[in-house]
Motif scaffolding. Structure first.
Motif, PDB file in Angstrom:
ATOM      1  N   HIS A 125      32.351  48.267  37.065  1.00 48.23           N
ATOM      2  CA  HIS A 125      32.511  47.596  38.369  1.00 48.23           C
ATOM      3  C   HIS A 125      31.508  48.177  39.370  1.00 48.23           C
ATOM      4  O   HIS A 125      31.894  48.874  40.325  1.00 48.23           O
ATOM      5  CB  HIS A 125      33.945  47.759  38.884  1.00 48.23           C
ATOM      6  CG  HIS A 125      34.958  47.162  37.963  1.00 48.23           C
ATOM      7  ND1 HIS A 125      35.316  45.840  38.002  1.00 48.23           N
ATOM      8  CD2 HIS A 125      35.671  47.715  36.954  1.00 48.23           C
ATOM      9  CE1 HIS A 125      36.208  45.593  37.061  1.00 48.23           C
ATOM     10  NE2 HIS A 125      36.440  46.713  36.400  1.00 48.23           N
ATOM     11  N   GLN A 149      30.072  47.025  41.754  1.00 43.82           N
ATOM     12  CA  GLN A 149      30.233  46.574  43.145  1.00 43.82           C
ATOM     13  C   GLN A 149      31.234  47.437  43.928  1.00 43.82           C
ATOM     14  O   GLN A 149      31.375  47.273  45.151  1.00 43.82           O
ATOM     15  CB  GLN A 149      30.670  45.086  43.179  1.00 43.82           C
ATOM     16  CG  GLN A 149      32.136  44.804  42.878  1.00 43.82           C
ATOM     17  CD  GLN A 149      32.503  44.861  41.378  1.00 43.82           C
ATOM     18  OE1 GLN A 149      31.773  45.423  40.556  1.00 43.82           O
ATOM     19  NE2 GLN A 149      33.640  44.297  41.026  1.00 43.82           N
ATOM     20  N   SER A 159      33.085  50.064  46.177  1.00 42.75           N
ATOM     21  CA  SER A 159      32.584  50.821  47.334  1.00 42.75           C
ATOM     22  C   SER A 159      33.379  52.101  47.559  1.00 42.75           C
ATOM     23  O   SER A 159      32.933  52.994  48.290  1.00 42.75           O
ATOM     24  CB  SER A 159      32.698  49.963  48.600  1.00 42.75           C
ATOM     25  OG  SER A 159      34.067  49.659  48.848  1.00 42.75           O
TER      26      SER A 159
END
Ligand code: PLP
Length: 372
Positions: free
Chosen positions: A134, A136, A138
């Motif tokens: 993953h 992406q 944050s």
């Protein structure tokens, strides 16, 4: 109907928290209430920040006690650092990882769960794999000291992995702070929250938090307004930010803050490393006594929290009846197991002021009486 004043019994609190409160802390709490913008109070707030920085081992300017329990510290971290559409990797090895997932969802973000068996620490390799899968993501969130199981996770290793993948970390150290090694700056932790009622020997209801510069930058660059007015740090900072221009945000829980201040003074007097060593020594003493009674722990020795001991209930023993006997006859509270550990373990806390030889011997003696 007329009611009388409430006088609770005097208990010994050796469960998962709240823990025994230091009498100095209770005394501090009964000192006169003054205004929350009184210059004397404001000076106390400045000291509080320094004391919390010491406890967390950080220089973070944004270090303060949220005026609400540990769950509000948790929400403060999530609502300020997570925005709708974000992906957050949540490591769950007990109850509180599950609560973090709830927080992520309520922020409009997507949780990616890294699950570990209850009683085990968070597995760094699983976190690494989840972050690879993953890219992406944050943010990474995990619990340092899992109160539901007594497992301690490796904050530094997990934080390093998160940073290598460009994520900020949110760490729950509600049960960790003051009881086991924690070095916010050296370990690079971005955001952390704790609770007053565990190893700080204070009354429940306050949640120390700390955010580093990277976390503050993220808060400043938010595109969405924080959905909680009360926990929006950009507003809270106006009151806790320091300097002479403190503005009213909410009425601070004045006397509760006296209590936290006193508990942190006590911690400083003892010395953080001495407090960690005391928790460890009392845990070893408890463990030795449990061994002689044939009782064992669920967490492997190298991952055990000294302040939270999850003890296996022997076959054929009614664990609730034992807890009831301890409470009724000894005024001693120990905790039950939660979730998959319900009915299978007792949770014996050795937290803060309560981590002492007298409590260890008292608990062992009471438990032995209950089991014969
Ligand atoms: N996180 C952990 C690890 C906890 O042990 C607790 C409380 O026991 C919380 C969060 C929530 O704190 P509070 O009950 O003060 O809201």
């Amino acid at each position: 109907m007329t009611f009388k004043s409430f006088h609770p019994p005097v208990r010994t609190l050796m469960g998962p928290g709240p823990s025994d409160v230091n009498p100095r802390v209770l005394a501090a709490m009964s000192r006169p209430t003054i205004g929350h913008l009184d210059p004397v109070f404001v000076d106390m707030m400045d000291e509080m920040k320094g004391l919390l920085q010491y406890a967390f081992q950080t220089r973070n300017a944004l270090t303060l006690p949220v005026s609400a329990p540990g769950s509000a510290g948790m929400e403060t971290c999530f609502v300020n650092l997570v925005q709708p559409g974000d992906t957050v990797v949540v490591c769950a090895n007990g109850v509180f990882g599950g609560r973090m997932k709830e927080n992520v969802e309520r922020c409009g973000a997507t949780p990616v769960m890294v699950e570990d068996e209850w009683g085990k620490p968070v597995d760094p390799q699983k976190l690494e794999d989840a972050l690879k899968a993953h890219p992406q993501a944050s943010t990474v969130a995990f619990v340092h000291a899992e109160t539901s199981t007594g497992a301690c996770s490796d904050v530094k290793t997990l934080t390093d992995i998160a940073h290598r993948h460009g994520c900020l970390v949110i760490v729950d150290s509600v049960t960790g702070l003051g009881g086991v090694e924690l070095r916010v700056d050296d370990w690079g932790v971005d955001a952390i929250y704790s609770g007053s009622q565990k190893c700080l020997s204070c009354t429940p209801g306050l949640s120390p938090v700390s955010f580093n510069e990277a976390a503050v930058e993220r808060i400043k660059s938010r595109k969405h307004k924080v959905q909680s007015w009360f926990l929006d740090l950009s507003l809270v900072m106006g009151y806790w930010g320091g300097g002479t221009k403190r503005a009213y945000h909410h009425t601070a829980p004045i006397n509760a803050l006296y209590a936290l201040h006193e508990s942190l003074v006590v911690l400083q007097e003892e010395g953080l490393e001495n407090a960690w060593a005391r928790h460890r020594a009392q845990h070893e003493a408890l463990k030795a006594g449990l061994d002689t009674m044939g009782l064992s722990m669920i967490v492997a020795p190298e991952h055990r929290l000294p302040q939270l001991n999850a003890v296996k209930v022997p076959a054929g023993v009614d664990e609730a009846a034992v807890r009831k006997l301890l409470l009724d006859e000894f005024n001693l509270e120990i905790g039950a197991g939660l979730g998959p550990l319900a009915g299978k373990v007792w949770r014996i806390g050795l937290m803060g002021y309560g981590a002492n030889r007298k409590n260890v011997l008292f608990c062992l003696g009471a438990l032995e009486t209950a089991l014969v």
